[in-house]
Design a protein around this motif. Structure first.
Motif, short mmCIF file in Angstrom:
data_model
loop_
_atom_site.label_atom_id
_atom_site.label_comp_id
_atom_site.label_asym_id
_atom_site.label_seq_id
_atom_site.Cartn_x
_atom_site.Cartn_y
_atom_site.Cartn_z
N ALA A 102 -14.62 -22.10 -11.14
CA ALA A 102 -14.66 -20.70 -10.71
C ALA A 102 -14.38 -20.54 -9.21
O ALA A 102 -14.12 -19.43 -8.75
CB ALA A 102 -16.01 -20.08 -11.05
N ARG A 112 -14.64 -17.22 -4.58
CA ARG A 112 -14.64 -17.35 -6.03
C ARG A 112 -13.37 -16.75 -6.64
O ARG A 112 -12.93 -15.68 -6.22
CB ARG A 112 -15.89 -16.68 -6.61
N VAL A 132 -13.42 -16.50 -10.01
CA VAL A 132 -14.10 -15.83 -11.12
C VAL A 132 -15.47 -15.42 -10.59
O VAL A 132 -16.18 -16.24 -10.01
CB VAL A 132 -14.26 -16.81 -12.32
N VAL A 156 -8.90 -16.31 -24.77
CA VAL A 156 -9.04 -15.21 -23.83
C VAL A 156 -9.59 -15.78 -22.52
O VAL A 156 -10.55 -16.54 -22.53
CB VAL A 156 -9.99 -14.14 -24.40
N PRO A 157 -8.99 -15.44 -21.38
CA PRO A 157 -9.47 -16.00 -20.12
C PRO A 157 -10.89 -15.52 -19.78
O PRO A 157 -11.28 -14.41 -20.11
CB PRO A 157 -8.47 -15.50 -19.09
N VAL A 158 -11.61 -16.39 -19.12
CA VAL A 158 -12.96 -16.06 -18.66
C VAL A 158 -12.82 -15.15 -17.44
O VAL A 158 -12.10 -15.47 -16.50
CB VAL A 158 -13.73 -17.34 -18.28
N LYS A 159 -13.52 -14.02 -17.46
CA LYS A 159 -13.43 -13.07 -16.35
C LYS A 159 -14.69 -13.04 -15.50
O LYS A 159 -14.69 -12.51 -14.40
CB LYS A 159 -13.13 -11.67 -16.88
N ARG A 160 -15.79 -13.57 -16.03
CA ARG A 160 -17.07 -13.57 -15.30
C ARG A 160 -17.96 -14.64 -15.91
O ARG A 160 -17.93 -14.87 -17.11
CB ARG A 160 -17.72 -12.19 -15.41
N GLY A 185 -20.26 -17.66 -20.28
CA GLY A 185 -19.06 -16.89 -20.03
C GLY A 185 -19.19 -15.48 -20.57
O GLY A 185 -20.03 -15.19 -21.42
N ASP A 186 -18.32 -14.61 -20.10
CA ASP A 186 -18.37 -13.20 -20.50
C ASP A 186 -18.02 -12.98 -21.96
O ASP A 186 -18.27 -11.90 -22.50
CB ASP A 186 -17.48 -12.36 -19.60
N ARG A 187 -17.50 -13.97 -22.64
CA ARG A 187 -17.19 -13.88 -24.07
C ARG A 187 -18.20 -14.65 -24.91
O ARG A 187 -17.97 -14.94 -26.08
CB ARG A 187 -15.79 -14.41 -24.36
N ARG A 219 -11.25 -25.64 -7.73
CA ARG A 219 -10.65 -25.60 -9.07
C ARG A 219 -9.85 -26.87 -9.38
O ARG A 219 -10.00 -27.43 -10.47
CB ARG A 219 -9.80 -24.36 -9.26
#
Length: 138
Positions: free
Chosen positions: A83, A31, A33, A3-7, A65-67, A88
Motif C-alpha cells: 500500500a 500511501r 492505497v 477487483v483492485p483494492v481501494k482501501r 481489504g475493502d472487498r 511497493r
C-alpha cells in the motif's frame, strides 16, 4: 479478473509498543492505497467487522481489504508494504519464493519481540474498546 483494492484496514494491538510504533511509521509514509489503522478487538473493530474472530486479531496483525479480503501474519505485513509508494516494489519481491523467507523471518522476529514486551493482561486491556494510544515518537 480481480477487483483492485481501494482501501485497507489494519488492525493492530494498541497495547504493543512495537505495533504502535509501526502504526505511527505507516501514518508517515506516502500511501498508494488509503490505510485505516484501528485497534484490534476494539469497539470500532467489532463494529466494522462483526464476523471476524477478534481474539485472533490480538495475536497477529490482520488487514482487511475493502472487498472483504482478510490478510494475516506475513501476508498482512506484505499487503501493508504494498500500500506504500516507496515499498511497493519490495512487497512484490517479498511475495515471491525468493523473498518469502525474509518476510517470514521478519514476522517471526516481530512476534518474539512482541511476546517479550507485551503480557497477556496488556493484550486483553483493549477488549473493552478503550485503548490508550501512546503519543507518536519524537
Amino acid at each position: 479478473m480481480g477487483v483492485p483494492v481501494k482501501r485497507l484496514t489494519v488492525l493492530y494491538d494498541a497495547q504493543c509498543s512495537l505495533c504502535v510504533h509501526l502504526r505511527h511509521w505507516l501514518l508517515r509514509q506516502r500511501r498508494l492505497v488509503p490505510l485505516d489503522l484501528v485497534p484490534a478487538a476494539s469497539a470500532e473493530a467489532r463494529r466494522r467487522f462483526p464476523e471476524l474472530d477478534h481474539e485472533s486479531t490480538l495475536r497477529e496483525i490482520t488487514v482487511i481489504g475493502d472487498r472483504g479480503q482478510v490478510y494475516r501474519s506475513t501476508a498482512a505485513w506484505i499487503v501493508c508494504l504494498w500500500a506504500l509508494a516507496e515499498y511497493r516494489p519490495k512487497a512484490h519481491w517479498l511475495a515471491t519464493p525468493a523473498g518469502a523467507p525474509f518476510a517470514r523471518v521478519t514476522v517471526l522476529a516481530a512476534a518474539k519481540y512482541r511476546e517479550a514486551t507485551t503480557g497477556p493482561a496488556a493484550a486483553a486491556a483493549c477488549a473493552d474498546g478503550r485503548c490508550e494510544l501512546p503519543a507518536p515518537p519524537g
